[in-house]
Scaffold this motif. Structure first.
Motif, PDB file in Angstrom:
ATOM      1  N   LEU A 173      -0.001 -64.330  14.729  1.00 43.68           N
ATOM      2  CA  LEU A 173      -0.791 -63.207  14.592  1.00 43.68           C
ATOM      3  C   LEU A 173      -1.963 -63.812  14.220  1.00 43.68           C
ATOM      4  O   LEU A 173      -1.739 -63.741  12.582  1.00 43.68           O
ATOM      5  CB  LEU A 173      -0.095 -62.302  14.074  1.00 43.68           C
ATOM      6  N   GLY A 174      -2.933 -63.253  14.296  1.00 46.47           N
ATOM      7  CA  GLY A 174      -4.279 -64.086  13.744  1.00 46.47           C
ATOM      8  C   GLY A 174      -4.885 -62.888  12.972  1.00 46.47           C
ATOM      9  O   GLY A 174      -5.432 -61.541  13.502  1.00 46.47           O
ATOM     10  N   LEU A 175      -5.370 -62.225  11.929  1.00 44.58           N
ATOM     11  CA  LEU A 175      -5.394 -60.942  11.141  1.00 44.58           C
ATOM     12  C   LEU A 175      -6.686 -61.239  10.312  1.00 44.58           C
ATOM     13  O   LEU A 175      -6.332 -61.638   9.403  1.00 44.58           O
ATOM     14  CB  LEU A 175      -4.373 -60.644  10.609  1.00 44.58           C
ATOM     15  N   ASP A 176      -8.014 -61.586  10.751  1.00 45.68           N
ATOM     16  CA  ASP A 176      -9.159 -61.626  10.663  1.00 45.68           C
ATOM     17  C   ASP A 176      -9.709 -60.767   8.989  1.00 45.68           C
ATOM     18  O   ASP A 176     -10.148 -60.787   8.296  1.00 45.68           O
ATOM     19  CB  ASP A 176     -10.216 -62.680  11.060  1.00 45.68           C
ATOM     20  N   ASN A 177      -9.157 -59.952   9.232  1.00 44.04           N
ATOM     21  CA  ASN A 177      -9.551 -59.311   8.266  1.00 44.04           C
ATOM     22  C   ASN A 177      -8.536 -58.325   7.465  1.00 44.04           C
ATOM     23  O   ASN A 177      -8.670 -57.611   6.832  1.00 44.04           O
ATOM     24  CB  ASN A 177     -10.979 -58.189   8.487  1.00 44.04           C
ATOM     25  N   LEU A 178      -8.064 -58.837   7.286  1.00 43.03           N
ATOM     26  CA  LEU A 178      -6.273 -57.942   6.464  1.00 43.03           C
ATOM     27  C   LEU A 178      -6.509 -59.515   5.655  1.00 43.03           C
ATOM     28  O   LEU A 178      -5.943 -61.109   5.141  1.00 43.03           O
ATOM     29  CB  LEU A 178      -5.554 -58.597   7.276  1.00 43.03           C
ATOM     30  N   ALA A 179      -5.611 -58.326   3.527  1.00 42.29           N
ATOM     31  CA  ALA A 179      -6.117 -59.314   3.053  1.00 42.29           C
ATOM     32  C   ALA A 179      -4.123 -59.598   2.304  1.00 42.29           C
ATOM     33  O   ALA A 179      -3.991 -58.715   1.799  1.00 42.29           O
ATOM     34  CB  ALA A 179      -7.161 -59.843   2.264  1.00 42.29           C
ATOM     35  N   VAL A 180      -3.496 -60.362   1.579  1.00 39.21           N
ATOM     36  CA  VAL A 180      -1.717 -59.558   1.170  1.00 39.21           C
ATOM     37  C   VAL A 180      -2.783 -59.404  -0.250  1.00 39.21           C
ATOM     38  O   VAL A 180      -1.701 -58.171  -1.260  1.00 39.21           O
ATOM     39  CB  VAL A 180      -1.851 -61.266   1.349  1.00 39.21           C
ATOM     40  N   ALA A 181      -3.776 -59.233  -0.213  1.00 41.76           N
ATOM     41  CA  ALA A 181      -3.651 -58.807  -2.317  1.00 41.76           C
ATOM     42  C   ALA A 181      -5.285 -58.105  -1.826  1.00 41.76           C
ATOM     43  O   ALA A 181      -5.978 -58.916  -1.554  1.00 41.76           O
ATOM     44  CB  ALA A 181      -3.551 -59.171  -3.191  1.00 41.76           C
ATOM     45  N   ALA A 182      -6.065 -57.455  -2.961  1.00 40.54           N
ATOM     46  CA  ALA A 182      -7.610 -56.914  -2.817  1.00 40.54           C
ATOM     47  C   ALA A 182      -8.097 -58.113  -3.098  1.00 40.54           C
ATOM     48  O   ALA A 182      -9.224 -57.998  -2.589  1.00 40.54           O
ATOM     49  CB  ALA A 182      -7.906 -55.527  -4.046  1.00 40.54           C
ATOM     50  N   ASN A 183      -7.794 -58.524  -3.635  1.00 42.25           N
ATOM     51  CA  ASN A 183      -8.629 -60.562  -4.596  1.00 42.25           C
ATOM     52  C   ASN A 183      -8.108 -61.727  -3.194  1.00 42.25           C
ATOM     53  O   ASN A 183      -9.262 -62.904  -4.302  1.00 42.25           O
ATOM     54  CB  ASN A 183      -8.740 -60.809  -6.162  1.00 42.25           C
ATOM     55  N   ALA A 184      -7.803 -61.401  -2.614  1.00 44.54           N
ATOM     56  CA  ALA A 184      -7.423 -62.318  -1.713  1.00 44.54           C
ATOM     57  C   ALA A 184      -8.411 -62.965  -0.602  1.00 44.54           C
ATOM     58  O   ALA A 184      -8.843 -62.366  -0.169  1.00 44.54           O
ATOM     59  CB  ALA A 184      -5.855 -62.010  -1.155  1.00 44.54           C
ATOM     60  N   ALA A 185      -8.238 -63.823  -0.207  1.00 46.32           N
ATOM     61  CA  ALA A 185      -9.002 -64.530   0.522  1.00 46.32           C
ATOM     62  C   ALA A 185      -8.690 -63.441   1.995  1.00 46.32           C
ATOM     63  O   ALA A 185      -7.144 -62.738   2.305  1.00 46.32           O
ATOM     64  CB  ALA A 185      -8.995 -65.585   1.282  1.00 46.32           C
ATOM     65  N   LEU A 186      -9.721 -63.285   2.900  1.00 50.00           N
ATOM     66  CA  LEU A 186      -9.349 -62.209   4.164  1.00 50.00           C
ATOM     67  C   LEU A 186      -8.765 -63.175   5.243  1.00 50.00           C
ATOM     68  O   LEU A 186      -8.816 -64.446   4.865  1.00 50.00           O
ATOM     69  CB  LEU A 186     -10.335 -61.992   4.882  1.00 50.00           C
ATOM     70  N   GLY A 187      -8.152 -62.456   6.160  1.00 52.76           N
ATOM     71  CA  GLY A 187      -7.098 -63.668   7.140  1.00 52.76           C
ATOM     72  C   GLY A 187      -5.189 -64.176   6.299  1.00 52.76           C
ATOM     73  O   GLY A 187      -4.849 -64.705   7.098  1.00 52.76           O
ATOM     74  N   SER A 188      -5.178 -64.181   4.561  1.00 51.12           N
ATOM     75  CA  SER A 188      -3.834 -64.455   4.181  1.00 51.12           C
ATOM     76  C   SER A 188      -2.757 -63.597   4.449  1.00 51.12           C
ATOM     77  O   SER A 188      -1.476 -63.951   3.970  1.00 51.12           O
ATOM     78  CB  SER A 188      -4.538 -63.654   2.773  1.00 51.12           C
ATOM     79  N   GLN A 189      -2.865 -62.696   4.981  1.00 50.68           N
ATOM     80  CA  GLN A 189      -1.636 -62.768   5.691  1.00 50.68           C
ATOM     81  C   GLN A 189      -1.879 -62.683   7.370  1.00 50.68           C
ATOM     82  O   GLN A 189      -0.607 -62.183   8.309  1.00 50.68           O
ATOM     83  CB  GLN A 189      -2.066 -60.339   6.265  1.00 50.68           C
ATOM     84  N   SER A 190      -2.661 -63.739   8.109  1.00 50.90           N
ATOM     85  CA  SER A 190      -2.378 -63.991   9.927  1.00 50.90           C
ATOM     86  C   SER A 190      -0.496 -64.685   8.935  1.00 50.90           C
ATOM     87  O   SER A 190      -0.284 -64.836   8.065  1.00 50.90           O
ATOM     88  CB  SER A 190      -3.191 -65.076   9.990  1.00 50.90           C
ATOM     89  N   SER A 191       0.191 -64.820  10.198  1.00 50.10           N
ATOM     90  CA  SER A 191       1.309 -65.258  10.377  1.00 50.10           C
ATOM     91  C   SER A 191       1.816 -66.124  11.315  1.00 50.10           C
ATOM     92  O   SER A 191       0.967 -65.352  12.546  1.00 50.10           O
ATOM     93  CB  SER A 191       2.339 -64.394   9.996  1.00 50.10           C
TER      94      SER A 191
END
Length: 263
Positions: free
Chosen positions: A221-239
């Motif tokens: 899963l490449g989730l380019d504009n999803l972040a694990v937290a509001a101040n986290a890097a975009l894509g940090s929820q990719s898995s």
């Protein structure tokens, strides 16, 4: 923190019946097509022990669609959804900024829920466009049907059945339409309306017998504009997730065993 949530769903559906199968003809697209209307009223109450006010959400989802008939294995589907608030907005729908209330993630809006072209064959099927994808128990890939705005996917899904009881599935996704609102609502890194990226789904299942069905899967899963937290890097929820699932039933009892590893 204690949370109490109560929901009431009321669904009404109507459709125009398709005609019986006939010889292949261009007119089959219409004469064997089916129009439908679905209304789903939902009431949800949320009570949390965190200082927020009690939430009460009354919403109505209106869904209209048209499924064409088949022509040489090809068919098409268009489905439109509207989610509307009924009464006061005494809840945080993640878009209305009513942060005095707990979240009930059913924001107002209208969008195309499904728009696809499908091909069916005796050895499988192929679907291109915006579509519903529900794999296994929907733990990793599903429609989030609990919410009013269903999650659908833009891309390609192919299923091949080369042997009896064996199903091979591959999917490519370039956009995920989440429950958090219609197209055009951006600026929410932890719950965007649309998750962009490039994702690949691999799933193979063999229904050996009623007592045992074996499924193996690998999801990138490449989730380019999803972040694990509001101040986290975009894509940090990719898995990257790999797993195996065993299911079956015997004498009225069913079971499910599953192991997965995600990074």
């Amino acid at each position: 923190m204690r949370q109490t949530s109560h929901s009431l769903l009321l669904c009404l559906a109507a459709s125009a019946p398709a005609l019986a199968a006939a010889e292949e003809s261009f007119t089959n697209i219409f004469t064997q097509g089916k129009a439908y209307l679905d209304l789903r009223y939902r009431y949800e109450h949320v009570d949390q022990d965190n200082g927020l006010m009690h939430a009460d959400a009354n919403t109505l989802r209106t869904r209209v669609g048209y499924q064409t008939g088949r022509l040489y294995g090809f068919s098409a589907l268009i489905e439109l959804d509207n989610v509307a608030r009924l009464g006061e907005a005494d809840y945080n729908d993640t878009r209305n900024h009513n942060t005095r209330y707990p979240v009930v993630a059913d924001p107002d809006g209208s969008e195309v829920n499904q728009l696809l072209l499908r091909y069916d064959h005796q050895y499988g099927s192929a679907v291109y466009g915006r579509q519903r994808i529900e794999l296994d128990n929907q733990r990793f890939v599903g429609g989030v049907a609990w919410r009013q705005n269903e999650q659908t996917y833009d891309g390609f899904l192919g299923q091949l059945k080369p042997l009896d009881k064996l199903t091979l599935t591959y999917g490519y996704l370039d956009n995920i339409n989440t429950p958090f609102g219609p197209d055009g609502q951006h600026g929410y890194p932890t719950n965007p309306a649309n998750i962009e990226g490039h994702s690949h789904l691999f799933n193979a299942s063999y229904a050996w017998r009623p007592e045992l069905k074996i499924t193996a899967y690998h999801y990138l899963l490449g989730l380019d504009n999803l972040a694990v937290a509001a101040n986290a890097a975009l894509g940090s929820q990719s898995s990257r997730t790999s797993g195996v699932r065993l299911t079956g039933s015997r004498a009225g009892f069913g079971y499910a065993l599953e192991y997965a590893h995600q990074s």
